[in-house]
Design a protein around this motif. Structure first.
Motif, PDB file in Angstrom:
ATOM      1  N   THR A 151       0.903  -1.098   0.010  1.00 12.64           N
ATOM      2  CA  THR A 151      -0.057  -0.128   0.078  1.00 12.64           C
ATOM      3  C   THR A 151       0.954   1.279  -0.160  1.00 12.64           C
ATOM      4  OG1 THR A 151      -1.823  -1.211   1.018  1.00 12.64           O
ATOM      5  CG2 THR A 151      -1.610   1.349   1.222  1.00 12.64           C
ATOM      6  N   ALA A 152       0.984   1.889  -1.137  1.00 13.42           N
ATOM      7  CA  ALA A 152       1.517   3.198  -1.179  1.00 13.42           C
ATOM      8  C   ALA A 152       0.808   4.439  -1.460  1.00 13.42           C
ATOM      9  CB  ALA A 152       2.511   3.060  -2.246  1.00 13.42           C
ATOM     10  N   VAL A 153       0.926   5.341  -0.428  1.00 15.32           N
ATOM     11  CA  VAL A 153       0.195   6.699  -0.578  1.00 15.32           C
ATOM     12  C   VAL A 153       1.068   7.935  -0.371  1.00 15.32           C
ATOM     13  CG1 VAL A 153      -1.640   7.829   0.541  1.00 15.32           C
ATOM     14  CG2 VAL A 153      -1.905   5.550   0.571  1.00 15.32           C
ATOM     15  N   GLY A 154       0.918   8.828  -1.235  1.00 16.00           N
ATOM     16  CA  GLY A 154       1.744  10.220  -0.875  1.00 16.00           C
ATOM     17  C   GLY A 154       3.201  10.144  -1.046  1.00 16.00           C
ATOM     18  N   ASN A 155       3.654   9.065  -1.809  1.00 20.57           N
ATOM     19  CA  ASN A 155       5.266   9.010  -2.029  1.00 20.57           C
ATOM     20  C   ASN A 155       5.499   9.675  -3.003  1.00 20.57           C
ATOM     21  OD1 ASN A 155       5.629   6.854   0.224  1.00 20.57           O
ATOM     22  ND2 ASN A 155       4.135   5.878  -0.928  1.00 20.57           N
ATOM     23  N   VAL A 156       6.931  10.162  -3.204  1.00 18.69           N
ATOM     24  CA  VAL A 156       7.518  10.943  -4.332  1.00 18.69           C
ATOM     25  C   VAL A 156       8.816  10.250  -4.691  1.00 18.69           C
ATOM     26  CG1 VAL A 156       8.555  13.056  -5.003  1.00 18.69           C
ATOM     27  CG2 VAL A 156       6.703  13.024  -3.419  1.00 18.69           C
ATOM     28  N   MET A 157       8.797  10.199  -5.940  1.00 22.83           N
ATOM     29  CA  MET A 157      10.265   9.635  -6.639  1.00 22.83           C
ATOM     30  C   MET A 157      10.850  10.622  -7.553  1.00 22.83           C
ATOM     31  SD  MET A 157      11.280   6.323  -8.999  1.00 22.83           S
ATOM     32  CE  MET A 157      11.235   7.082 -10.493  1.00 22.83           C
ATOM     33  N   ARG A 158      12.043  11.184  -7.388  1.00 17.54           N
ATOM     34  CA  ARG A 158      12.394  12.211  -8.365  1.00 17.54           C
ATOM     35  C   ARG A 158      13.846  11.393  -8.595  1.00 17.54           C
ATOM     36  NH1 ARG A 158      15.543  16.923  -7.461  1.00 17.54           N
ATOM     37  NH2 ARG A 158      15.113  17.082  -5.128  1.00 17.54           N
ATOM     38  N   GLY A 159      14.103  11.227 -10.151  1.00 19.01           N
ATOM     39  CA  GLY A 159      15.085  11.011 -10.645  1.00 19.01           C
ATOM     40  C   GLY A 159      16.388  12.018 -10.400  1.00 19.01           C
ATOM     41  N   GLY A 160      17.596  11.224 -10.536  1.00 18.43           N
ATOM     42  CA  GLY A 160      18.819  12.200 -10.352  1.00 18.43           C
ATOM     43  C   GLY A 160      19.915  12.090 -11.499  1.00 18.43           C
ATOM     44  N   ASN A 161      20.955  12.152 -11.226  1.00 17.99           N
ATOM     45  CA  ASN A 161      22.168  12.002 -12.198  1.00 17.99           C
ATOM     46  C   ASN A 161      22.508  10.593 -12.675  1.00 17.99           C
ATOM     47  OD1 ASN A 161      22.707  14.808 -12.613  1.00 17.99           O
ATOM     48  ND2 ASN A 161      23.947  14.749 -10.742  1.00 17.99           N
ATOM     49  N   SER A 162      21.991   9.738 -11.571  1.00 18.19           N
ATOM     50  CA  SER A 162      22.361   8.276 -11.814  1.00 18.19           C
ATOM     51  C   SER A 162      21.191   7.427 -12.416  1.00 18.19           C
ATOM     52  CB  SER A 162      22.650   7.486 -10.399  1.00 18.19           C
ATOM     53  OG  SER A 162      23.750   8.326  -9.683  1.00 18.19           O
ATOM     54  N   THR A 163      19.725   8.273 -12.397  1.00 17.24           N
ATOM     55  CA  THR A 163      18.582   7.479 -12.749  1.00 17.24           C
ATOM     56  C   THR A 163      18.547   7.053 -14.163  1.00 17.24           C
ATOM     57  OG1 THR A 163      17.509   8.585 -10.858  1.00 17.24           O
ATOM     58  CG2 THR A 163      16.126   7.575 -12.467  1.00 17.24           C
ATOM     59  N   ASP A 164      17.977   6.029 -14.385  1.00 16.01           N
ATOM     60  CA  ASP A 164      17.633   5.295 -15.717  1.00 16.01           C
ATOM     61  C   ASP A 164      16.781   5.943 -16.320  1.00 16.01           C
ATOM     62  OD1 ASP A 164      19.699   3.211 -15.287  1.00 16.01           O
ATOM     63  OD2 ASP A 164      18.369   1.552 -15.179  1.00 16.01           O
ATOM     64  N   ALA A 165      16.898   6.104 -17.697  1.00 21.23           N
ATOM     65  CA  ALA A 165      15.780   6.894 -18.252  1.00 21.23           C
ATOM     66  C   ALA A 165      14.401   6.118 -18.271  1.00 21.23           C
ATOM     67  CB  ALA A 165      16.230   7.120 -19.797  1.00 21.23           C
ATOM     68  N   ASP A 166      13.440   6.739 -18.016  1.00 18.29           N
ATOM     69  CA  ASP A 166      12.071   6.052 -18.017  1.00 18.29           C
ATOM     70  C   ASP A 166      11.898   4.966 -16.902  1.00 18.29           C
ATOM     71  OD1 ASP A 166      11.187   7.731 -20.300  1.00 18.29           O
ATOM     72  OD2 ASP A 166      12.159   6.060 -21.612  1.00 18.29           O
ATOM     73  N   LEU A 167      12.636   5.221 -15.835  1.00 11.48           N
ATOM     74  CA  LEU A 167      12.421   4.353 -14.730  1.00 11.48           C
ATOM     75  C   LEU A 167      10.890   4.374 -14.048  1.00 11.48           C
ATOM     76  CD1 LEU A 167      14.233   2.336 -13.043  1.00 11.48           C
ATOM     77  CD2 LEU A 167      14.644   4.178 -11.433  1.00 11.48           C
ATOM     78  N   PRO A 168      10.617   3.333 -13.826  1.00  5.02           N
ATOM     79  CA  PRO A 168       9.062   3.344 -13.334  1.00  5.02           C
ATOM     80  C   PRO A 168       9.101   3.503 -11.813  1.00  5.02           C
ATOM     81  CG  PRO A 168       9.197   1.220 -14.679  1.00  5.02           C
ATOM     82  CD  PRO A 168      10.852   1.876 -14.447  1.00  5.02           C
ATOM     83  N   PHE A 169       8.155   3.956 -11.165  1.00  2.00           N
ATOM     84  CA  PHE A 169       7.969   4.008  -9.875  1.00  2.00           C
ATOM     85  C   PHE A 169       8.150   2.715  -8.930  1.00  2.00           C
ATOM     86  CE2 PHE A 169       5.245   3.921  -5.985  1.00  2.00           C
ATOM     87  CZ  PHE A 169       5.988   4.666  -5.209  1.00  2.00           C
ATOM     88  N   LEU A 170       7.331   1.836  -9.736  1.00  2.00           N
ATOM     89  CA  LEU A 170       7.110   0.365  -9.136  1.00  2.00           C
ATOM     90  C   LEU A 170       7.601  -0.716 -10.240  1.00  2.00           C
ATOM     91  CD1 LEU A 170       6.322  -1.902  -7.200  1.00  2.00           C
ATOM     92  CD2 LEU A 170       3.921  -1.354  -8.002  1.00  2.00           C
ATOM     93  N   MET A 171       8.073  -1.580  -9.970  1.00  2.00           N
ATOM     94  CA  MET A 171       8.502  -2.745 -10.863  1.00  2.00           C
ATOM     95  C   MET A 171       8.376  -4.004 -10.216  1.00  2.00           C
ATOM     96  SD  MET A 171      12.138  -1.324 -12.668  1.00  2.00           S
ATOM     97  CE  MET A 171      12.017  -2.451 -14.167  1.00  2.00           C
ATOM     98  N   LEU A 172       8.053  -5.029 -11.226  1.00  2.00           N
ATOM     99  CA  LEU A 172       7.335  -6.365 -10.796  1.00  2.00           C
ATOM    100  C   LEU A 172       8.451  -7.325 -11.331  1.00  2.00           C
ATOM    101  CD1 LEU A 172       5.561  -8.171  -9.249  1.00  2.00           C
ATOM    102  CD2 LEU A 172       4.040  -8.103 -11.354  1.00  2.00           C
ATOM    103  N   GLY A 173       9.158  -8.233 -10.541  1.00  2.00           N
ATOM    104  CA  GLY A 173       9.857  -9.182 -11.102  1.00  2.00           C
ATOM    105  C   GLY A 173       9.366 -10.555 -10.284  1.00  2.00           C
ATOM    106  N   GLY A 174      10.267 -11.653 -10.825  1.00  2.00           N
ATOM    107  CA  GLY A 174       9.790 -12.897 -10.270  1.00  2.00           C
ATOM    108  C   GLY A 174       8.477 -13.778 -10.670  1.00  2.00           C
ATOM    109  N   VAL A 175       7.787 -14.448 -10.030  1.00  2.00           N
ATOM    110  CA  VAL A 175       6.655 -15.342 -10.341  1.00  2.00           C
ATOM    111  C   VAL A 175       5.760 -15.185  -9.488  1.00  2.00           C
ATOM    112  CG1 VAL A 175       8.482 -17.159 -11.306  1.00  2.00           C
ATOM    113  CG2 VAL A 175       7.667 -17.342  -9.016  1.00  2.00           C
ATOM    114  N   GLY A 176       5.821 -14.352  -8.352  1.00  2.00           N
ATOM    115  CA  GLY A 176       4.687 -14.103  -7.699  1.00  2.00           C
ATOM    116  C   GLY A 176       3.824 -12.928  -7.833  1.00  2.00           C
ATOM    117  N   ASP A 177       2.614 -13.035  -7.423  1.00  2.00           N
ATOM    118  CA  ASP A 177       1.711 -11.785  -7.655  1.00  2.00           C
ATOM    119  C   ASP A 177       1.821 -10.738  -6.810  1.00  2.00           C
ATOM    120  OD1 ASP A 177       0.759 -13.319 -10.002  1.00  2.00           O
ATOM    121  OD2 ASP A 177      -0.912 -13.775  -8.890  1.00  2.00           O
ATOM    122  N   LEU A 178       1.625  -9.597  -7.245  1.00  2.00           N
ATOM    123  CA  LEU A 178       1.824  -8.540  -5.995  1.00  2.00           C
ATOM    124  C   LEU A 178       0.312  -7.924  -5.913  1.00  2.00           C
ATOM    125  CD1 LEU A 178       2.991  -6.402  -4.048  1.00  2.00           C
ATOM    126  CD2 LEU A 178       3.650  -5.341  -6.094  1.00  2.00           C
ATOM    127  N   ALA A 179      -0.254  -7.860  -4.886  1.00  2.00           N
ATOM    128  CA  ALA A 179      -1.711  -6.992  -4.797  1.00  2.00           C
ATOM    129  C   ALA A 179      -1.063  -5.569  -4.414  1.00  2.00           C
ATOM    130  CB  ALA A 179      -2.413  -7.492  -3.647  1.00  2.00           C
TER     131      ALA A 179
END
Length: 448
Positions: free
Chosen positions: A277-305
């Motif tokens: 559960t994520a409410v009112g959070n902020v992500m700001r890219g900087g000099n190291s940040t990959d282009a088009d980086l998403p706020f949330l990423m999903l990997g592996g084989v399990g589902d995420l609610a």
């Protein structure tokens, strides 16, 4: 969305109530009061161990409140303090200026009912060769529960800066697994910055913010700052349950928030759906940040609610970034929830537009008495500067910290809240806190 770069008053907190550094962070009742009501133990030496040391105080039994009659650096000499006796409060706010900084090590909590406030931990690689095996966390829980980690600064970890960990599977049921690992851990108003990338960790690159290990539950991140970590801000592993409220993530490199239930680690066990559960959070890219980086990423084989509301992600130029992305080609699903998966009752939730400025003023070990390392990180965030580093030497190395001494006068403190009755903390400074060069100081004197 635009972000202010003004530095006026960001670090002084002049308009804030410094008598209650967490006053802007209304929240539900914490899972523990630590050692409240216990005996007061005074730390009287900066030695790593022995009589009067922090290590000796931590090894004690029964409810206890640890206070400090010394300020300065405790050199752990590439070791970690382990807390395995419950009902303890570490009150770093009681130390005389410049407060307490742990160097070349970290803290592991392997018990319950622990509260740690107003410490700095600067782990660092300490000259060790790349991949040579030194892999300390700045802070981690190990199958701990009922823990509050509030207003601390964690930097230069070789593994995670600030984590909740433990065994993946204990017992036969999901309930058993969750009872056997870390649960009910609150991280509030901490700074977790500059995890070291290509350092001495045996796996190689390991600049990590926070790990929430598989099946850990009741993990709360409330108004923390993550800055200049390659990934894990945080990483939530399989079956874990996490609440994120009003956190600020700056300059993540390859991943910011991400979820991963790894089939290699869960072999023979049915996947368990994780929850964020994520409410009112902020992500700001900087000099190291990959282009088009998403706020949330999903990997592996399990589902995420997942339930998200008023979360903002922008690059270093203020352009919007994606909300969601993937790494790996798997059948894992993001299951959107229409209501919070964790209770938000009791939280005074800020709009995301207020998060950056508020946290720059209130997060970290001693907002009223900043260290040079904290001021540098906060200015880098405010100015859009800095990058992921491999060694503390890239930013000046371990600080030389003066040693100080002052008695702890019990009558001057509210031992229930661990706040000074006079409303003034040791070392409290007025006005903006800046780390000035000799030339800067001279120019300020001349009025230029």
């Amino acid at each position: 969305m635009k972000f202010s770069s003004t530095l006026i008053g960001l670090f002084a907190g002049a308009a804030l109530s410094l008598a209650t550094p967490t006053a802007l962070s209304a929240h539900p009742t914490d899972p523990t009061n630590g050692g409240e009501g216990g005996k007061v133990i005074r730390v009287t030496t900066l030695a790593k161990d022995g009589p009067g040391s922090l290590a000796e105080a931590l090894a004690g039994k029964g409810p206890r409140i640890i206070v400090f009659e010394v300020g300065g650096a405790i050199d752990l000499e590439r070791s970690s303090l382990r807390i395995d006796q419950p009902y303890v409060t570490i009150a770093g706010q009681t130390a005389p200026s410049p407060g307490i900084t742990l160097l070349r090590g970290g803290i592991d909590v392997a018990t319950h009912d622990v509260k740690i406030s107003h410490l700095r931990i600067l782990t660092g690689v300490d000259g060790q060769a790349k991949r040579s095996g030194w892999e300390a966390d700045a802070f981690s829980t190990i199958a701990a529960h009922d823990v509050v980690i509030e207003n601390n600064t964690f930097m230069w970890a070789i593994d995670e800066n600030m984590s909740a960990s433990g065994p993946r599977f204990t017992g036969d049921t999901v309930a058993d697994w969750r009872a056997g690992t870390s649960h009910d851990i609150v991280f509030r108003l901490n700074i977790a910055a500059e995890g070291l990338a290509d350092a001495s960790h045996p796996k190689g690159e390991h600049s990590k913010g926070s790990l929430v290990h598989d099946n850990a539950t009741g993990i709360v991140f409330d108004r923390n700052i993550w800055a200049h970590n390659v990934e894990r801000s945080p990483l939530v592993k399989g079956g874990a349950q996490v609440l994120m409220v009003n956190n600020f993530i700056y300059d993540p490199m390859h991943r910011a928030v991400h979820y991963n239930l790894m089939d290699l680690e869960w072999a023979g066990h049915e996947p368990v759906t994780g929850e964020i559960t994520a409410v009112g959070n902020v992500m700001r890219g900087g000099n190291s940040t990959d282009a088009d980086l998403p706020f949330l990423m999903l990997g592996g084989v399990g589902d995420l609610a997942y339930y998200g509301r008023d979360n903002v992600a922008v690059d270093r130029h203020g352009n919007e970034l994606p909300d969601f992305g993937r790494y790996g080609d798997t059948a894992a699903r993001l299951v959107a929830a229409d209501r919070p998966l964790a209770s938000l009752d009791g939280y005074d939730i800020m709009p995301s537009s207020e998060v950056e400025t508020t946290l720059l003023a209130t997060a970290g070990a001693r907002p009223w008495d900043r260290s040079a390392e904290e001021v540098r990180i906060l200015f880098y965030i405010a100015e859009g500067r800095g990058h992921v580093i491999d060694s503390e030497e890239e930013v000046g190395g371990y600080p030389q910290i003066e040693s100080t001494r002052a008695p702890f006068v019990e009558a001057n403190w509210d031992l229930k809240t661990m706040t000074p009755k006079a409303g003034v903390y040791p070392g409290q400074k007025a006005g903006a806190q800046e780390h000035l060069s000799p030339r800067d100081r001279e120019m300020r004197k001349s009025g230029n």
